[in-house]
Design an enzyme around this catalytic site. Structure first.
Site, PDB file in Angstrom:
ATOM      1  N   CYS A   2     -28.646  90.346 -76.991  1.00 43.42           N
ATOM      2  CA  CYS A   2     -27.917  91.600 -76.763  1.00 43.42           C
ATOM      3  C   CYS A   2     -27.223  92.043 -78.049  1.00 43.42           C
ATOM      4  O   CYS A   2     -26.955  91.255 -78.937  1.00 43.42           O
ATOM      5  CB  CYS A   2     -26.865  91.399 -75.687  1.00 43.42           C
ATOM      6  SG  CYS A   2     -27.536  90.815 -74.150  1.00 43.42           S
ATOM      7  N   ARG A  27     -33.184  93.333 -82.843  1.00 41.63           N
ATOM      8  CA  ARG A  27     -32.880  92.085 -82.119  1.00 41.63           C
ATOM      9  C   ARG A  27     -33.708  91.949 -80.851  1.00 41.63           C
ATOM     10  O   ARG A  27     -33.735  90.906 -80.230  1.00 41.63           O
ATOM     11  CB  ARG A  27     -31.388  92.043 -81.761  1.00 41.63           C
ATOM     12  CG  ARG A  27     -30.446  91.970 -82.953  1.00 41.63           C
ATOM     13  CD  ARG A  27     -29.063  92.482 -82.592  1.00 41.63           C
ATOM     14  NE  ARG A  27     -28.341  91.578 -81.743  1.00 41.63           N
ATOM     15  CZ  ARG A  27     -27.403  90.725 -82.181  1.00 41.63           C
ATOM     16  NH1 ARG A  27     -27.137  90.684 -83.459  1.00 41.63           N
ATOM     17  NH2 ARG A  27     -26.750  89.953 -81.360  1.00 41.63           N
ATOM     18  N   TRP A  75     -30.577  92.234 -73.798  1.00 38.08           N
ATOM     19  CA  TRP A  75     -31.744  91.336 -73.733  1.00 38.08           C
ATOM     20  C   TRP A  75     -31.479  90.498 -72.484  1.00 38.08           C
ATOM     21  O   TRP A  75     -30.572  89.647 -72.466  1.00 38.08           O
ATOM     22  CB  TRP A  75     -31.821  90.469 -74.981  1.00 38.08           C
ATOM     23  CG  TRP A  75     -32.770  89.306 -74.877  1.00 38.08           C
ATOM     24  CD1 TRP A  75     -32.463  88.014 -74.545  1.00 38.08           C
ATOM     25  CD2 TRP A  75     -34.186  89.317 -75.082  1.00 38.08           C
ATOM     26  NE1 TRP A  75     -33.582  87.233 -74.532  1.00 38.08           N
ATOM     27  CE2 TRP A  75     -34.657  87.989 -74.858  1.00 38.08           C
ATOM     28  CE3 TRP A  75     -35.106  90.289 -75.430  1.00 38.08           C
ATOM     29  CZ2 TRP A  75     -36.005  87.639 -74.972  1.00 38.08           C
ATOM     30  CZ3 TRP A  75     -36.451  89.929 -75.550  1.00 38.08           C
ATOM     31  CH2 TRP A  75     -36.886  88.627 -75.311  1.00 38.08           C
ATOM     32  N   ASN A 101     -22.323  89.977 -74.555  1.00 38.69           N
ATOM     33  CA  ASN A 101     -23.483  89.296 -75.139  1.00 38.69           C
ATOM     34  C   ASN A 101     -23.278  87.814 -74.879  1.00 38.69           C
ATOM     35  O   ASN A 101     -22.251  87.256 -75.245  1.00 38.69           O
ATOM     36  CB  ASN A 101     -23.547  89.569 -76.652  1.00 38.69           C
ATOM     37  CG  ASN A 101     -24.733  88.867 -77.304  1.00 38.69           C
ATOM     38  OD1 ASN A 101     -25.630  88.396 -76.603  1.00 38.69           O
ATOM     39  ND2 ASN A 101     -24.719  88.784 -78.609  1.00 38.69           N
ATOM     40  N   GLY A 102     -24.229  87.178 -74.195  1.00 39.00           N
ATOM     41  CA  GLY A 102     -24.092  85.739 -73.954  1.00 39.00           C
ATOM     42  C   GLY A 102     -24.333  85.419 -72.486  1.00 39.00           C
ATOM     43  O   GLY A 102     -24.955  86.191 -71.766  1.00 39.00           O
ATOM     44  N   GLU A 488     -50.816  72.991 -83.406  1.00 37.94           N
ATOM     45  CA  GLU A 488     -49.813  74.050 -83.629  1.00 37.94           C
ATOM     46  C   GLU A 488     -49.521  74.202 -85.114  1.00 37.94           C
ATOM     47  O   GLU A 488     -49.410  75.313 -85.631  1.00 37.94           O
ATOM     48  CB  GLU A 488     -48.546  73.721 -82.835  1.00 37.94           C
ATOM     49  CG  GLU A 488     -47.371  74.654 -83.043  1.00 37.94           C
ATOM     50  CD  GLU A 488     -47.665  76.126 -82.744  1.00 37.94           C
ATOM     51  OE1 GLU A 488     -48.700  76.424 -82.138  1.00 37.94           O
ATOM     52  OE2 GLU A 488     -46.863  76.979 -83.161  1.00 37.94           O
ATOM     53  N   LYS A 492     -50.043  77.676 -87.276  1.00 38.20           N
ATOM     54  CA  LYS A 492     -48.986  78.305 -88.087  1.00 38.20           C
ATOM     55  C   LYS A 492     -49.519  78.628 -89.469  1.00 38.20           C
ATOM     56  O   LYS A 492     -49.340  79.715 -89.994  1.00 38.20           O
ATOM     57  CB  LYS A 492     -47.770  77.375 -88.208  1.00 38.20           C
ATOM     58  CG  LYS A 492     -46.908  77.224 -87.003  1.00 38.20           C
ATOM     59  CD  LYS A 492     -46.209  78.469 -86.523  1.00 38.20           C
ATOM     60  CE  LYS A 492     -46.960  79.365 -85.657  1.00 38.20           C
ATOM     61  NZ  LYS A 492     -47.239  79.242 -84.308  1.00 38.20           N
ATOM     62  N   GLU A 495     -52.387  81.435 -89.472  1.00 40.28           N
ATOM     63  CA  GLU A 495     -52.069  82.810 -89.045  1.00 40.28           C
ATOM     64  C   GLU A 495     -51.138  83.524 -90.021  1.00 40.28           C
ATOM     65  O   GLU A 495     -51.086  84.743 -90.024  1.00 40.28           O
ATOM     66  CB  GLU A 495     -51.506  82.856 -87.632  1.00 40.28           C
ATOM     67  CG  GLU A 495     -50.142  82.261 -87.410  1.00 40.28           C
ATOM     68  CD  GLU A 495     -49.667  82.483 -85.980  1.00 40.28           C
ATOM     69  OE1 GLU A 495     -49.969  83.517 -85.377  1.00 40.28           O
ATOM     70  OE2 GLU A 495     -48.982  81.598 -85.454  1.00 40.28           O
ATOM     71  N   HIS A 511     -66.071  61.226 -85.853  1.00 39.29           N
ATOM     72  CA  HIS A 511     -67.188  61.831 -85.100  1.00 39.29           C
ATOM     73  C   HIS A 511     -67.639  63.144 -85.740  1.00 39.29           C
ATOM     74  O   HIS A 511     -68.115  64.047 -85.067  1.00 39.29           O
ATOM     75  CB  HIS A 511     -66.758  62.054 -83.644  1.00 39.29           C
ATOM     76  CG  HIS A 511     -66.400  60.802 -82.937  1.00 39.29           C
ATOM     77  ND1 HIS A 511     -67.333  59.880 -82.498  1.00 39.29           N
ATOM     78  CD2 HIS A 511     -65.187  60.264 -82.660  1.00 39.29           C
ATOM     79  CE1 HIS A 511     -66.725  58.850 -81.953  1.00 39.29           C
ATOM     80  NE2 HIS A 511     -65.424  59.053 -82.033  1.00 39.29           N
ATOM     81  N   LYS A 610     -47.658  90.689 -82.010  1.00 36.06           N
ATOM     82  CA  LYS A 610     -46.729  89.710 -81.448  1.00 36.06           C
ATOM     83  C   LYS A 610     -47.082  89.440 -79.987  1.00 36.06           C
ATOM     84  O   LYS A 610     -46.937  88.346 -79.489  1.00 36.06           O
ATOM     85  CB  LYS A 610     -45.282  90.211 -81.526  1.00 36.06           C
ATOM     86  CG  LYS A 610     -44.247  89.222 -80.999  1.00 36.06           C
ATOM     87  CD  LYS A 610     -44.315  87.897 -81.719  1.00 36.06           C
ATOM     88  CE  LYS A 610     -43.416  86.833 -81.112  1.00 36.06           C
ATOM     89  NZ  LYS A 610     -43.689  85.490 -81.701  1.00 36.06           N
TER      90      LYS A 610
HETATM   91  C1  AGP Z   1     -48.517  82.096 -82.062  1.00 37.84           C
HETATM   92  O1  AGP Z   1     -47.884  81.923 -83.327  1.00 37.84           O
HETATM   93  C2  AGP Z   1     -49.278  83.410 -81.998  1.00 37.84           C
HETATM   94  N1  AGP Z   1     -48.430  84.498 -82.264  1.00 37.84           N
HETATM   95  C3  AGP Z   1     -50.094  83.536 -80.712  1.00 37.84           C
HETATM   96  O2  AGP Z   1     -50.996  82.453 -80.667  1.00 37.84           O
HETATM   97  C4  AGP Z   1     -49.282  83.514 -79.390  1.00 37.84           C
HETATM   98  O3  AGP Z   1     -48.771  82.233 -79.156  1.00 37.84           O
HETATM   99  C5  AGP Z   1     -50.245  83.891 -78.251  1.00 37.84           C
HETATM  100  O4  AGP Z   1     -50.695  85.216 -78.470  1.00 37.84           O
HETATM  101  C6  AGP Z   1     -49.599  83.793 -76.864  1.00 37.84           C
HETATM  102  O5  AGP Z   1     -48.527  84.690 -76.778  1.00 37.84           O
HETATM  103  P1  AGP Z   1     -47.525  84.572 -75.521  1.00 37.84           P
HETATM  104  O6  AGP Z   1     -46.886  83.231 -75.610  1.00 37.84           O
HETATM  105  O7  AGP Z   1     -46.559  85.696 -75.707  1.00 37.84           O
HETATM  106  O8  AGP Z   1     -48.343  84.703 -74.276  1.00 37.84           O
END
Ligand code: AGP
Length: 615
Positions: A2, A27, A75, A101-102, A488, A492, A495, A511, A610
């Protein structure tokens, strides 16, 4: 999270409040609103679900003569995003309004007590409880607003920043800070209150930073006074702010991603808050408690997700199968939705999504429902499509994640999955009490561990990034819960730096992938203590004997894997089920610094969104 803006002075409040909210849009929020006290003593509240631009439409043609007001971008943490739950919230009599906020942790108990006193509520928020608590104290004790605020702060539990406006006293605002930032900007003949100096920096660079437990009385044409719940006067220190607006929005960091990496101690604290009984060290997730029978009868769990959330799901599989002894299938949502899955009567489908808007995951949820499954959501965005489409769920409460590359949401998802496994495991009488208590204790201490991990590994990650900035390929590997951690870490890197990287189970190297190993193929190995550690060390030997270069993530005190590796990143030694969270920190930072060295657009990498709201 928020955003709060308050104004009192000689100018029209509306443009300052709306302009301040616009500066806080970064934010992340789902609704906006403001409250004004006009010269005739009338309180006016305008608020709506949606953007600040929608609020501006509401304000078109309205009286904007008021010179005192409070404003808010919400938020959602408690209660869906809608007009009614938007802030400001006004007391039953209409006399006072507040923005918050909180989180007020004990709002349910307070709400029931106020209902018993005849109060009714329009929203499902904790904030509306607070404003009515203040009013009730003021009325029943016939005291001043400040005295009522002081008493109220002794009754509420939680983290909050609050600004209050009183139509019967249009010459003062009251601001409270308790674990959620709040600053007071000092103008020539006016004051600006905000959760972030960035929102009002165009009017002043002189700020008072409220400390926890402080209550500020911000009066027109008088010096700011600061006191406490016990009416002890506090020093008023004014600081000159040097940062630019852009730097401020990122908390002084160069990118949102770096800010979010460093936020993780706080975001995990927020994620865990209220979910472990500190007296008994028992984990409690209300979503599980409220659906106990489903989780007791469940014969299989199917977790559907995408990307980073799918990696979290793989880690959750380990937790749930070991602590609950329920078989868990993990599926890409995009595969699940098209493979005509077999779903039995007692299956539970869990959908994990930070944004709560991923098209494939939403489609998987809808398919699961059509097949008769009970669907449980683990989301970050409150009131998002996936959150609303599921039967119940748990929010990870890490605040809005702006950087496209997920970091704090991943560690929040893993934390919730661990809490979920422990809660179900206890309900089913599978997980031993002492083991459960030990993990719960370790979880409560995890924010501090992450704090020290960040301090410890940042310089190591920075120097390694210099060495590997121009690598063309990476292999990340681990075993057990560290295999998804390796996946993961690889995601990172690829991407945000655009370097090709693969994650592999360490034992799988022989393998096929080991054919790739040479001095040009850096291998990141997560070699932290667990039942497969010795096997992982053997895999490292295999890589070394073929001329591979190894970056090992090891626990403090390690003297075996560290000896074999070419480069070592040391992380704090924690329980193996917490290691995916701790080991992710150096992998996030390594990817970040390599991407920065390559001049990449870290927060908005090419080709990525995103939230993937299309197939
Ligand atoms: C992760 O760094 C990416 N931005 C992407 O793999 C993301 O995790 C994926 O699109 C799933 O998004 P969500 O968790 O909002 O469903």
């Amino acid at each position: 999270m928020c955003g709060i803006v308050g104004y009192i002075g000689t100018k029209s409040a509306v443009p300052i409040l709306v302009g301040g909210l616009k500066r806080l849009e970064y934010r992340g929020y789902d609704s906006a609103g403001l409250a004004l006290v006009q010269g005739n003593g009338k309180m006016i509240v305008h608020k709506c679900k949606g953007r600040v631009a929608d609020l501006e439409k509401l304000l078109e043609g309205k009286d904007s003569s008021a010179t005192i007001g409070i404003a808010h971008t919400r938020w959602a943490t408690h209660g869906e995003p809608n007009d009614c739950n938007a802030h400001p919230h006004i007391s039953q009599s209409g006399r006072i309004a507040l923005v918050h906020n909180g989180i007020i942790e004990n709002y349910r108990i307070l709400k029931e007590a106020l209902k018993a006193q005849g109060y009714s509520f329009n929203s499902t928020t904790d904030s509306e409880v607070l404003v009515n608590l203040i009013e009730h104290i003021q009325k029943s004790n016939n005291c001043t607003l400040l005295e009522a605020v002081q008493q109220a702060t002794k009754q509420v539990i939680g983290a909050y920043a609050v600004v209050i406006i009183d139509r019967e006293n249009p010459n003062q605002l009251i601001a409270i800070r308790q674990s959620s930032p709040l600053v007071i900007g000092i103008g020539n003949d006016d004051y600006f209150i905000s959760s972030d100096a960035a929102s009002v920096i165009e009017y002043t660079h002189d700020f008072i930073y409220l400390n926890d437990g402080e209550i500020a009385i911000v009066g027109r044409n008088e010096p700011v006074r600061i006191t406490t719940a016990d009416n002890n006067s506090c020093r008023v220190d004014v600081s000159k702010l040097q940062l630019s607006i852009s730097q401020l929005e990122k908390g002084g960091h160069a990118h949102f991603m770096l800010k979010e990496i460093f936020e993780q101690p706080n975001t995990l604290h927020d994620c865990i808050r209220g979910r472990i009984d500190k007296a008994t060290y028992t984990p409690v997730l209300s979503g599980v408690r409220d659906n106990r029978k489903h989780f007791l009868d469940a014969r299989r769990l199917i977790i559907v997700a995408c990307g980073t959330s799918w990696h979290a799901a793989l880690i959750g599989k380990h937790f749930i199968e070991s602590f609950c002894r329920i078989p868990v299938e993990v599926d890409y949502a995009s595969e699940f939705r098209y493979r005509n899955p077999i779903i039995e009567a007692n299956d539970i489908v869990i959908a994990i999504s930070q944004s709560g808007e991923t098209a494939d995951t939403l489609a998987a949820v809808e398919l699961a429902h059509r097949c008769g499954a009970f669907v449980y959501g683990i989301c970050n965005a409150v009131g998002s499509s996936i959150a609303r489409a599921t039967d119940s769920g748990t929010y990870i409460h890490v605040g809005p994640e702006i950087g496209v590359a997920s970091t704090k949401a991943f560690t929040g998802q893993v934390t919730v999955l661990l809490l979920l496994a422990l809660t179900i495991g206890r309900e089913r009488g599978i997980v031993p009490e002492d083991r459960c208590k030990q993990i719960a204790k370790d979880l409560l201490g995890l924010p501090q561990v992450l704090d020290s991990a960040l301090k410890q590994v940042t310089p190591e990650a920075k120097s390694l990034a210099k060495i590997f900035t121009y690598a063309h390929n990476f292999i990340y590997m681990g075993r057990g819960v560290n295999y998804p951690t390796a996946l993961e870490g690889a995601l990172k890197l690829k991407e945000i730096s655009y370097i090709h990287a693969e994650g592999y189970p360490a034992a799988e190297m022989k393998h096929g992938p080991i054919a790739l190993i040479d001095a040009e193929m850096p291998c990141v190995v997560i070699a932290t203590p667990d039942s497969t550690y010795d096997k992982t060390v053997s895999n490292m030997e295999e890589i070394k004997s073929r001329g591979g270069k190894i970056v090992a993530v090891v626990a403090e005190g390690d003297n075996l894997a560290a000896e074999i590796a070419d480069y070592v990143i040391v992380v704090p030694r924690v329980d193996e089920c917490l290691m995916p969270i701790v080991a992710s920190i150096p992998l996030q930072l390594l990817a970040y610094y390599i991407a920065v060295n390559k001049g990449r657009d870290v927060d908005k990498p090419r080709n990525l969104a995103k939230s993937v709201t299309v197939e």
